[in-house]
Motif scaffolding. Structure first.
Motif, PDB file in Angstrom:
ATOM      1  N   LEU A 121      -2.365  -3.647   4.410  1.00 15.61           N
ATOM      2  CA  LEU A 121      -3.855  -4.301   3.945  1.00 15.61           C
ATOM      3  C   LEU A 121      -4.533  -3.490   3.567  1.00 15.61           C
ATOM      4  O   LEU A 121      -5.486  -2.705   4.681  1.00 15.61           O
TER       5      LEU A 121
ATOM      6  N   TYR B  77      -5.719 -12.407  -6.692  1.00 19.01           N
ATOM      7  CA  TYR B  77      -5.966 -10.758  -6.365  1.00 19.01           C
ATOM      8  C   TYR B  77      -4.705 -10.378  -6.507  1.00 19.01           C
ATOM      9  O   TYR B  77      -5.441  -8.828  -7.206  1.00 19.01           O
TER      10      TYR B  77
ATOM     11  N   GLY C 249       3.670 -13.296   3.432  1.00 19.39           N
ATOM     12  CA  GLY C 249       2.144 -12.027   3.406  1.00 19.39           C
ATOM     13  C   GLY C 249       1.972 -11.227   3.175  1.00 19.39           C
ATOM     14  O   GLY C 249       0.817 -10.410   3.502  1.00 19.39           O
TER      15      GLY C 249
ATOM     16  N   GLU D  45       2.925  -7.660   0.301  1.00 18.21           N
ATOM     17  CA  GLU D  45       2.215  -7.326  -1.065  1.00 18.21           C
ATOM     18  C   GLU D  45       3.678  -6.036  -1.306  1.00 18.21           C
ATOM     19  O   GLU D  45       3.506  -4.669  -0.539  1.00 18.21           O
TER      20      GLU D  45
ATOM     21  N   ARG E 282      -0.466   0.328  -4.062  1.00 23.36           N
ATOM     22  CA  ARG E 282      -0.540  -0.072  -2.893  1.00 23.36           C
ATOM     23  C   ARG E 282       0.145   1.136  -1.777  1.00 23.36           C
ATOM     24  O   ARG E 282       0.872   1.277  -2.385  1.00 23.36           O
TER      25      ARG E 282
HETATM   26  N1  LIG Z   1     -12.838  -9.237  -3.067  1.00 24.37           N
HETATM   27  C1  LIG Z   1     -11.180  -8.589  -2.706  1.00 24.37           C
HETATM   28  N2  LIG Z   1     -11.344  -7.510  -4.448  1.00 24.37           N
HETATM   29  C2  LIG Z   1     -10.040  -6.872  -4.000  1.00 24.37           C
HETATM   30  N3  LIG Z   1      -9.572  -7.756  -3.539  1.00 24.37           N
HETATM   31  C3  LIG Z   1      -9.149  -8.472  -2.583  1.00 24.37           C
HETATM   32  C4  LIG Z   1     -10.162  -8.511  -2.513  1.00 24.37           C
HETATM   33  N4  LIG Z   1      -9.950  -9.771  -2.319  1.00 24.37           N
HETATM   34  C5  LIG Z   1      -8.229  -9.743  -1.445  1.00 24.37           C
HETATM   35  N5  LIG Z   1      -7.950  -8.466  -2.627  1.00 24.37           N
HETATM   36  C6  LIG Z   1      -6.998  -8.253  -2.338  1.00 24.37           C
HETATM   37  O1  LIG Z   1      -6.285  -9.303  -2.894  1.00 24.37           O
HETATM   38  C7  LIG Z   1      -4.633  -9.103  -2.077  1.00 24.37           C
HETATM   39  C8  LIG Z   1      -4.437  -9.909  -1.518  1.00 24.37           C
HETATM   40  O2  LIG Z   1      -5.190 -10.138  -0.847  1.00 24.37           O
HETATM   41  P1  LIG Z   1      -4.137 -11.758   1.032  1.00 24.37           P
HETATM   42  O3  LIG Z   1      -3.020 -10.254   1.355  1.00 24.37           O
HETATM   43  O4  LIG Z   1      -5.712 -11.487   1.631  1.00 24.37           O
HETATM   44  O5  LIG Z   1      -3.958 -12.975  -0.011  1.00 24.37           O
HETATM   45  P2  LIG Z   1      -2.801 -14.247   0.480  1.00 24.37           P
HETATM   46  O6  LIG Z   1      -4.288 -15.262   0.067  1.00 24.37           O
HETATM   47  O7  LIG Z   1      -3.590 -13.832   1.929  1.00 24.37           O
HETATM   48  O8  LIG Z   1      -2.089 -14.064  -0.161  1.00 24.37           O
HETATM   49  P3  LIG Z   1      -0.681 -14.340   0.611  1.00 24.37           P
HETATM   50  O9  LIG Z   1      -0.524 -15.887   1.037  1.00 24.37           O
HETATM   51  O10 LIG Z   1       0.520 -14.455  -0.650  1.00 24.37           O
HETATM   52  O11 LIG Z   1       0.018 -13.491   1.923  1.00 24.37           O
HETATM   53  C9  LIG Z   1      -4.525  -7.807  -1.397  1.00 24.37           C
HETATM   54  O12 LIG Z   1      -4.490  -7.234  -1.467  1.00 24.37           O
HETATM   55  C10 LIG Z   1      -5.978  -7.615  -1.169  1.00 24.37           C
HETATM   56  O13 LIG Z   1      -6.343  -6.378  -0.551  1.00 24.37           O
END
Ligand SMILES: Nc1ncnc2c1ncn2[C@@H]1O[C@H](COP(=O)(O)OP(=O)(O)OP(=O)(O)O)[C@@H](O)[C@H]1O
Length: 605
Positions: free
Chosen positions: A134, A393, A499, A501, A130
């Motif tokens: 994002l 992911y 939100g 990571e 990381r």
């Molecule tokens: N299609 C993809 N390919 C590679 N990485 C992905 C993909 N979709 C999401 N990610 C990665 O997965 C991780 C989580 O994504 P994101 O923060 O959008 O999830 P979220 O559902 O909003 O999580 P939360 O609600 O728990 O914060 C991030 O590191 C993002 O870059």
């Protein structure tokens, strides 16, 4: 080391694209894929690149010509014969993965039964450390994400899914997609709303990188009057009352009753300071106890009032009632929307009725929890369409399993299928009372020394004390409450973890976060699900519900002169920690280290 035979061809293609762009080229990766189907062969990238005769050399990811690249996947190749993900660093092609080759599954991860079939490039993208920001994920968007991204802008779309299922990534790509393809949205502008400045820092640079212009703001900054956020409601009940829908009526009556209305700031501080006025206006709307929590001694001036997020939302409502103009947008994307209070939803709906709400009701950490999305979407005047993401992911499977014990009945959404194993089962360490922060920070520094981005999460009530400890002990941490996510180790209060990571999460005294209340359990669930690799739990008090099975007998008391002081991460620190492990845990760590070494050797091959 084996090299993909197409690497040189793709490099030539990339060089040609850069040459055509000339001075307009930026340092951002230009191309990230290629798709071949009955329509021919084309490259997919950040922007369109045309040759001298106007022919497409690269098509932008959001253009209709790029659609086939995202709609096809290894399990459903459609009529695509080649789907190639091209990884570029600077202007060099460094890797090529064919997810579909010859019309069938190509370079896909099929190693373990429980792992969904995805391109190895997705797994490789997830293995990257990381950065505190994002990642875009544009190159590896999955078909189900792409389908959501392209839904019409009108009305309300809810993107839901468990932690780390890509809701934010999908919502931000949707914003960029709409800005590129929907004339009305582009003309009227895009608004992106997140709950906190910390989260705003985290997502802020994604949209420009996707080529979209948007106003990105946190809830408190929606109000553009002179008041600034200077405090927070220590009693959740105060925030709950301020956020409740009846406040709209209370404020309307306040404006109507004021002879000379003055500014929103003066009106609101006057209301808070005058219980008799509040009773007169809200006797039938708020119970006596609810009115009492609104009472506040007025500060010396409106400027000095300890305005909270929910106060600022009320000021926004008052400004509207006083006839001040509110900006309008073509579409709004709201992240972590499960935490919106009714008054916050009204503030957004005043700016835009067509919205994308991304969130997870199980992760509600605001003062009020909504049982159903319709409780929120009603404020936007149309019925919600719901889309659910189910591929995880971020969160390693063992952490998903442990964290879901915090939710009643394991949560409202089906268990997301996680793409990650991470570093295995969470580490739980009992420490002597008073040593929790020292041991957790020391472990955090050690993990950061291996290149991990680490979040150390504490209950909000313990935050100041832990930050002071870090300062006194010379432990360098980013102050997560101030949105500083740039350091290898970030200290974070549990209520701001939504939100975000990190590679590793070190959780201090979970019983203080999951304090037995429903909100506490959700806060703990959110904190645990921020990691991509490892979760470590440090506690002196008994573990909270959902973790009791991990409880171990307290260690025998130690000699009083033993002192834990975090030192800069050194190999000896790791060995010291290693020695503290129980025998069976030590074996597990050994297996993990072996696996890491083996995986990195395989990667190098
Ligand atoms: N299609 C993809 N390919 C590679 N990485 C992905 C993909 N979709 C999401 N990610 C990665 O997965 C991780 C989580 O994504 P994101 O923060 O959008 O999830 P979220 O559902 O909003 O999580 P939360 O609600 O728990 O914060 C991030 O590191 C993002 O870059």
């Amino acid at each position: 080391m084996t090299t993909h035979p197409a690497l040189d061809d793709e490099q030539q293609q990339l060089d040609r694209s850069y040459a055509l762009l000339g001075d307009d080229a930026s340092d951002r990766p230009l191309v990230f894929g290629r798709v071949d189907d009955t329509g021919g062969s084309r490259y997919v990238g950040r922007i369109d690149v045309r040759d001298e005769s106007g022919g497409a050399v690269v098509v932008a990811w959001h253009s209709p010509e790029a659609g086939a690249f995202y709609q096809a996947c290894a399990t459903e190749p459609t009529d695509v014969t080649l789907k190639r993900v091209v990884t570029v660093s600077g202007r060099q092609v460094i890797a090529v993965h064919d997810e579909i080759a010859g019309g069938a599954a190509g370079d896909v991860s099929t190693g373990r039964d429980h792992r969904p079939v995805v391109g190895k490039v997705v797994v490789a993208a997830l293995e990257q450390f990381r950065t505190g920001a994002l990642a875009e994920a544009t190159a590896t968007l999955r078909p189900e994400q792409f389908d959501i991204i392209r839904r019409p802008a009108q009305g309300v779309l809810v993107i839901q899914g468990g932690p780390g299922t890509g809701k934010t990534v999908t919502a931000l790509h949707r914003a960029a997609w709409l800005a590129a393809n929907d004339d009305a949205v582009r003309a009227a502008g895009l608004l992106v709303v997140v709950p906190t400045p910390t989260l705003r820092n985290y997502v802020a640079d994604v949209l420009p990188r996707l080529g979209a212009d948007a106003v990105t703001t946190d809830i408190a900054s929606l109000y553009d009057g002179p008041a600034r956020r200077r405090g927070h409601d220590t009693r959740p009940e105060a925030a709950r009352v301020k956020g409740s829908a009846v406040m709209a009526m209370v404020l309307r009556r306040l404006v109507e009753s004021a002879g000379e209305p003055g500014s929103p700031e003066e009106l609101l501080r006057h209301l808070y300071a005058d219980p008799a006025l509040l009773e007169e206006l809200a006797d039938d709307l708020l119970k006596a106890g609810q009115r009492d929590v609104l009472y506040r001694e007025p500060a010396a001036s409106a400027h000095n009032e300890p305005w909270t997020v929910d106060d600022l939302v009320l000021l926004d409502e008052l400004a509207h009632l006083l006839g001040r103009a509110t900006p309008h947008y073509g579409h709004a994307v709201v992240d972590e929307a499960q935490n919106l209070s009714p008054m916050q939803a009204r503030a957004i709906a005043r700016r835009c009725r067509d919205v994308t709400l991304a969130g997870d009701l199980d992760c509600s950490t605001g003062p009020g929890k909504h049982d159903d999305w319709s409780e929120l979407t009603a404020y936007f005047g149309s019925e919600a369409r719901e889309a659910t993401l189910s591929l995880g992911y971020r969160v390693p499977r063992p952490v998903v399993e442990l964290s879901r014990r915090q939710l009643p009945d394991g949560g409202t959404l089906d268990l997301a299928r996680s793409l990650r194993d991470g570093l295995g089962i969470p580490l739980v360490r009992r420490v002597d009372p008073g040593d929790e922060a020292a041991v957790a920070l020391s472990a955090g520094e050690a993990a950061a020394g291996t290149g991990f981005k680490v979040g150390v999460v504490v209950a909000a009530a313990r935050y100041d004390e832990t930050l002071r400890y870090c300062q006194a002990a010379g432990v360098k941490v980013g102050d997560g409450r101030d949105g500083d996510l740039a350091q290898p180790v970030t200290l974070l209060p549990a209520d701001l973890a939504n939100g975000l990571e990190f590679d590793a999460i070190a959780l201090i005294e979970p019983a203080e976060i999951g304090d037995g209340t429903e909100l506490g359990r959700r806060l703990l669930y959110v904190a645990m699900t921020r990691c991509t690799q490892s979760l470590a739990i440090f506690h002196a008090a008994p573990l909270p519900a959902g973790m009791e099975h991990l409880e171990r007998p307290a260690p025998p008391p130690r000699e009083p002169e033993v002192e834990h002081r975090p030192r800069p991460a050194r190999t000896e620190d790791l060995f010291d920690l290693f020695k503290l492990l129980r025998d069976d845990d030590r074996m597990l760590v050994e297996v993990l280290i072996r696996r890491l070494v083996r995986d990195s050797l395989e990667r190098d091959d």
